[in-house]
Design a protein around this motif. Structure first.
Motif, short mmCIF file in Angstrom:
data_model
loop_
_atom_site.label_atom_id
_atom_site.label_comp_id
_atom_site.label_asym_id
_atom_site.label_seq_id
_atom_site.Cartn_x
_atom_site.Cartn_y
_atom_site.Cartn_z
N MET A 182 0.84 -1.19 0.00
CA MET A 182 0.00 0.00 0.00
C MET A 182 0.88 1.25 0.00
O MET A 182 0.91 2.02 0.95
CB MET A 182 -0.92 -0.02 1.22
CG MET A 182 -1.89 -1.20 1.23
SD MET A 182 -3.14 -1.09 2.54
CE MET A 182 -2.11 -1.40 3.97
N GLN A 183 1.59 1.45 -1.08
CA GLN A 183 2.54 2.55 -1.14
C GLN A 183 1.87 3.90 -1.33
O GLN A 183 2.53 4.93 -1.26
CB GLN A 183 3.56 2.29 -2.25
CG GLN A 183 4.40 1.05 -1.96
CD GLN A 183 5.47 0.81 -3.00
OE1 GLN A 183 5.62 1.57 -3.93
NE2 GLN A 183 6.22 -0.27 -2.82
N ASN A 184 0.55 3.90 -1.56
CA ASN A 184 -0.20 5.15 -1.66
C ASN A 184 -0.84 5.53 -0.32
O ASN A 184 -1.52 6.56 -0.24
CB ASN A 184 -1.30 5.04 -2.72
CG ASN A 184 -0.74 4.90 -4.12
OD1 ASN A 184 0.04 5.73 -4.57
ND2 ASN A 184 -1.12 3.83 -4.82
N LEU A 185 -0.60 4.72 0.69
CA LEU A 185 -1.25 4.93 1.99
C LEU A 185 -0.86 6.27 2.60
O LEU A 185 0.31 6.59 2.71
CB LEU A 185 -0.89 3.78 2.94
CG LEU A 185 -1.72 3.69 4.23
CD1 LEU A 185 -3.16 3.35 3.90
CD2 LEU A 185 -1.13 2.64 5.17
N GLU A 186 -1.88 7.03 3.02
CA GLU A 186 -1.64 8.33 3.65
C GLU A 186 -2.14 8.37 5.09
O GLU A 186 -1.61 9.13 5.90
CB GLU A 186 -2.33 9.44 2.84
CG GLU A 186 -1.75 9.62 1.45
CD GLU A 186 -2.39 10.79 0.71
OE1 GLU A 186 -3.29 11.45 1.29
OE2 GLU A 186 -1.99 11.03 -0.45
N VAL A 187 -3.16 7.57 5.41
CA VAL A 187 -3.73 7.57 6.75
C VAL A 187 -3.85 6.13 7.25
O VAL A 187 -4.50 5.30 6.60
CB VAL A 187 -5.13 8.22 6.78
CG1 VAL A 187 -5.73 8.14 8.19
CG2 VAL A 187 -5.05 9.67 6.32
N LEU A 188 -3.24 5.84 8.39
CA LEU A 188 -3.34 4.53 9.02
C LEU A 188 -3.74 4.72 10.47
O LEU A 188 -3.00 5.34 11.25
CB LEU A 188 -2.01 3.77 8.93
CG LEU A 188 -1.97 2.39 9.62
CD1 LEU A 188 -2.99 1.44 8.98
CD2 LEU A 188 -0.58 1.79 9.58
N ASP A 189 -4.90 4.20 10.83
CA ASP A 189 -5.40 4.34 12.20
C ASP A 189 -5.71 2.96 12.77
O ASP A 189 -6.66 2.30 12.36
CB ASP A 189 -6.67 5.20 12.22
CG ASP A 189 -7.06 5.63 13.63
OD1 ASP A 189 -6.52 5.06 14.59
OD2 ASP A 189 -7.91 6.53 13.77
N LEU A 190 -4.87 2.53 13.71
CA LEU A 190 -5.02 1.23 14.36
C LEU A 190 -5.37 1.40 15.84
O LEU A 190 -5.19 0.47 16.62
CB LEU A 190 -3.73 0.43 14.23
CG LEU A 190 -3.24 0.15 12.80
CD1 LEU A 190 -1.89 -0.57 12.83
CD2 LEU A 190 -4.25 -0.70 12.04
#
Length: 539
Positions: A182-190
């Protein structure tokens, strides 16, 4: 489905009161605003009307019937609809008809394992998906690979939100393996997945491949001191990161002592949230060398780190090197007079500060004069919170003088609650001057839960001031006792001023609300993209 209840006046029967459309339509911003209040939402849902399985399936079928008519659909939000749980397959079977979908939100839908599996199959037919939100669905935990296994290298996903999904350490490891795809990922909320701390090594390795990441939220994820070291090693790969939330990880304290050097590489970082992380004196010493170098920082939250109170003097004094800082939250940090003095002096160099929270720091009481000079320079200040600061009469009198001179003209929220040592004369001076805060919308002067006290003659000054404040809507006065004469004054005030102003005296009265019936109308954005929001109208 989560619905409000309405009793028929003739037979007392409980019935759903909204049409199908109104059950599903809801502004998508509701879910984000409730991200950290899931427990409260659960409590509300237990009192809601829950239709039978047949009714739920019928409602979902009604929605599914719309999908073939919307081939250009780009946004589908069916969050906060319990009826989706167990019936998602009815939706996913039609996903190929909306293959242009870019945003899919399924937060708090009571998804089952079968739903998770069906969704995983459906994601393969919506290759342009950019945002996926599965937050507050506990069955996602332990089954995450069933959902995301179809993600291929080069995925267009930009936002992935999995808040409070009961993720396991195995799920965390899977996320780590997935991130390089996911190299376009801008937001990761875990956030609020307390078991993934054990697999942070895998996640940290995966993060090294997400150079476009702008937001990383690991609030309440069971992070440890070792987690700080692992994350620090990834920061130099995250040159675009703007928001970092590591809050409410109480085992993290001590981790910054030798592992914060790479934080300085986050040159674009605008938000740093470290509240309730049990920061130690050594952590603060280390952060003192780093935080002042984050030139883009706009929001800093160090709240509820009580052990940093006596050791943060140098850190707070160096905040002067952050001229773009807009929000500083340092409540409940057991500040001492020396640290408060350092903060007060540094504040004069923060011209863009809009939010300042010093609540629950007793050293402020009797020493507010140290901050008053800074308040004259904080022309942009909108929120000032001084709750439970042991303020004395002299403090509010000095504050009133600053207000009178117009230096806090932009203030919208002022919290002076739980400061029971202020005498009636102090409140009188304050109330006589508070009307100079022309943009004030909220004022709280409530007493502590253990206290109660008769209102003095200053209450009349308060009513006079409120009459001149056109923007104010909320006045907190819990546990202040109004004698009969003042209750009558308040009643006359409401009669004379037909405005929506809530005086909260702590009475158990329900506030009336207005509800608007919605209509199903696909809306088009400026680019001609079709957007449809099916999240519910009201809990």
């Amino acid at each position: 489905m989560s619905q409000t209840r309405k009793k028929n006046s003739s037979d007392g029967e409980t019935k759903p009161r909204t049409s199908f459309v109104n059950k599903f339509l809801r502004g998508s911003e509701f879910m984000s605003s409730k991200a950290e209040n899931r427990k409260e939402s659960n409590d509300l849902e237990t009192t809601d009307f829950h239709p039978s399985n047949a009714a739920q399936e019928t409602a979902t079928l009604d929605m599914v019937a719309l999908l073939p008519l919307l081939p250009d659909l780009e946004k589908l939000d069916i969050s906060w609809n319990d009826s989706v749980g167990g019936n998602l397959h009815l939706v996913t079977q039609q996903m190929h008809l909306v293959s242009k979908l870019k945003i899919l939100r399924l937060g708090s839908c009571r998804l089952t394992m079968d739903d998770v599996r069906a969704l995983g199959e459906a994601l393969e037919v919506i290759p342009d998906l950019e945002e996926l939100n599965l937050s507050w669905n506990s069955e996602v935990g332990g089954n995450l690979p069933l959902t995301l296994q179809k993600f291929q290298e080069g995925s267009k996903i930009q936002t992935l939100e999995l808040v409070d999904c009961d993720l396991t350490s195995e799920d965390g490891a899977f996320v780590g393996q997935l991130l390089p795809m996911m190299q376009n990922l801008e937001v990761l909320d875990l956030s609020i997945n307390r078991n993934i701390g054990a697999s942070l090594n895998s996640i940290a390795q995966g993060l090294k491949s997400t150079s476009n990441l702008k937001v990383l939220k690991l609030h309440s994820c069971g992070l440890s001191q070792e987690s700080v070291r692992l994350l620090d090693a990834t920061f130099r790969y995250l040159c675009e990161l703007k928001k970092l939330d590591l809050s409410c990880n109480r085992e993290l304290g001590g981790g910054f002592e030798d592992s914060s050097a790479q934080l300085v590489t986050l040159e674009r970082l605008e938000v740093l949230d470290l509240h309730q992380c049990s920061l130690t004196a050594d952590d603060v010493a280390s952060l003192t060398q780093v935080i002042p170098l984050l030139a883009s920082l706009q929001e800093l939250d160090l709240s509820a780190n009580k052990r940093m109170g006596c050791s943060s003097e140098h850190l707070l004094s160096r905040l002067r090197f952050l001229p773009t800082l807009k929000s500083l939250l340092i409540n409940s940090c057991a500040l001492e007079t020396e640290t408060f003095t350092a903060l007060a002096e540094a504040s004069t160099y923060l011209p863009t500060l809009e939010i300042l929270d010093l609540s629950w720091n007793k050293c402020v009481g009797g020493n507010l004069k140290l901050l008053l000079e800074a308040l004259k320079f904080l022309a942009s200040l909108r929120v000032l919170r001084l709750s439970s600061c042991a303020l004395v009469t002299e403090d509010v009198a000095l504050l009133a003088s600053v207000i009178h001179t117009g230096h806090l003209a932009k203030l919208q929220t002022l919290d002076l609650s739980y400061n029971d040592s202020i005498c009636d004369a102090g409140w009188a001076v304050f109330c006589q001057n508070v009307w100079f805060l022309k943009e004030l919308t909220e004022l709280d002067i409530s007493l502590r839960p253990s206290a109660s006290r008769d209102c003095g003659q200053w209450f009349r000054h308060l009513l006079c001031a409120v009459a001149k404040l056109s923007e104010i809507t909320e006045i907190g006065m819990k546990r202040w006792i109004l004698p009969t004469s003042q209750e009558e004054e308040l009643e006359h005030f409401h009669q004379d001023h037909r405005r929506s102003i809530h005086f909260d005296l702590g009475h158990s009265k329900k506030t009336a609300t207005c509800e608007a019936e919605g209509e199903l109308s696909p809306e088009t954005n400026h680019a001609g993209a079709l957007i449809l929001d099916f999240s519910p109208l009201a809990l």
